[in-house]
Motif scaffolding. Structure first.
Motif, PDB file in Angstrom:
ATOM      1  N   PRO A 122      -0.435   9.092  -1.024  1.00  0.00           N
ATOM      2  CA  PRO A 122      -0.545   8.262  -1.728  1.00  0.00           C
ATOM      3  C   PRO A 122      -1.733   8.515  -2.974  1.00  0.00           C
ATOM      4  O   PRO A 122      -2.887   8.656  -2.552  1.00  0.00           O
ATOM      5  CB  PRO A 122      -0.394   7.629  -1.060  1.00  0.00           C
ATOM      6  N   GLY A 128       2.466  -2.469   0.577  1.00  0.00           N
ATOM      7  CA  GLY A 128       2.268  -2.001   1.132  1.00  0.00           C
ATOM      8  C   GLY A 128       2.880  -0.853   1.068  1.00  0.00           C
ATOM      9  O   GLY A 128       3.259   0.438   1.252  1.00  0.00           O
ATOM     10  N   THR A 129       3.822  -0.350  -0.294  1.00  0.00           N
ATOM     11  CA  THR A 129       4.940   0.749  -0.159  1.00  0.00           C
ATOM     12  C   THR A 129       3.571   1.601  -1.508  1.00  0.00           C
ATOM     13  O   THR A 129       3.070   1.007  -2.051  1.00  0.00           O
ATOM     14  CB  THR A 129       5.673   0.414  -1.497  1.00  0.00           C
ATOM     15  N   PRO A 130       3.543   3.563  -0.456  1.00  0.00           N
ATOM     16  CA  PRO A 130       2.793   3.869  -1.057  1.00  0.00           C
ATOM     17  C   PRO A 130       3.242   4.404  -2.877  1.00  0.00           C
ATOM     18  O   PRO A 130       4.479   4.678  -2.855  1.00  0.00           O
ATOM     19  CB  PRO A 130       2.910   5.520   0.184  1.00  0.00           C
ATOM     20  N   SER A 137       6.944   5.851  -5.856  1.00  0.00           N
ATOM     21  CA  SER A 137       6.607   5.414  -4.954  1.00  0.00           C
ATOM     22  C   SER A 137       8.018   6.106  -3.890  1.00  0.00           C
ATOM     23  O   SER A 137       7.970   6.578  -4.147  1.00  0.00           O
ATOM     24  CB  SER A 137       6.876   3.806  -4.486  1.00  0.00           C
ATOM     25  N   TYR A 177      -1.365   2.059  -3.927  1.00  0.00           N
ATOM     26  CA  TYR A 177      -0.576   1.468  -2.137  1.00  0.00           C
ATOM     27  C   TYR A 177      -0.034  -0.519  -3.473  1.00  0.00           C
ATOM     28  O   TYR A 177      -1.515  -0.684  -4.474  1.00  0.00           O
ATOM     29  CB  TYR A 177      -1.426   0.802  -1.459  1.00  0.00           C
TER      30      TYR A 177
END
Length: 134
Positions: A7, A119-121, A57, A10
Motif C-alpha cells: 500500500p 481503512g481501504t489500502p 485500491s 490508506y
C-alpha cells in the motif's frame, strides 16, 4: 509465482462498513482523505488541486473465490462472470476509482467522490489522461 503489493496509503472515509458504501462513486459517495505513506511523498510531486486521478485500491474485505455474481446484487439479473461486472468480489479485488483532488495537505489528499470504506489500502494512483492521450 507470487507478487507483492505494498500500500502507498490508506483511505480515511466516513463510510465505516460495506453496507454504508454506494456501489459506485457517482451514486452518492462522499469525499475522503487519502493519506499517503511518507515513504512515497515524492511521488505526489506534480499532483494539484483540480486534477482527475484514478485511485487503485485493494478491496481488502472482498471475497476472492467468487467467479460469478448477480450484477448489482439483484437476483433477478442472471449470473455473470466477475470479469464482466464491477463486483468487488473477484480473484484479485482491485478497485478503480476516478476522483478529483479537492485539497492537498502535505501527504494527505482530499479526493472524491469515492465509495471505499475507511481503512481501504491504496496500491497506486494514476492521472486521468485527456482525450488526446496527454
Amino acid at each position: 509465482m507470487n507478487y507483492t503489493l505494498r500500500p502507498v496509503g490508506y483511505l480515511r472515509s466516513d463510510l465505516r462498513t460495506v453496507a454504508d458504501a454506494p456501489r459506485q462513486g457517482d451514486e452518492g459517495a462522499p469525499d475522503a482523505w487519502l493519506e499517503i505513506d511518507a515513504t512515497y511523498a515524492a511521488a505526489l510531486s506534480g499532483v494539484q488541486v483540480g486534477d482527475a486521478l484514478v485511485v487503485i485500491s485493494w478491496l481488502h474485505l472482498a471475497q476472492r473465490e467468487v467467479l460469478e455474481v448477480h450484477p448489482r446484487g439483484d437476483p433477478a439479473n442472471p449470473l455473470t462472470g466477475v470479469f464482466a461486472t464491477r463486483s468487488p468480489h473477484r480473484p484479485n479485488p482491485l478497485g478503480l476509482h476516478r476522483v478529483m483532488v479537492r485539497a492537498l495537505e502535505g501527504t494527505r489528499l482530499r479526493i472524491g467522490p469515492i465509495e471505499t470504506i475507511d481503512g481501504t489500502p491504496v496500491v497506486d494512483i494514476k492521472p486521468v489522461l485527456g482525450a488526446d492521450g496527454s
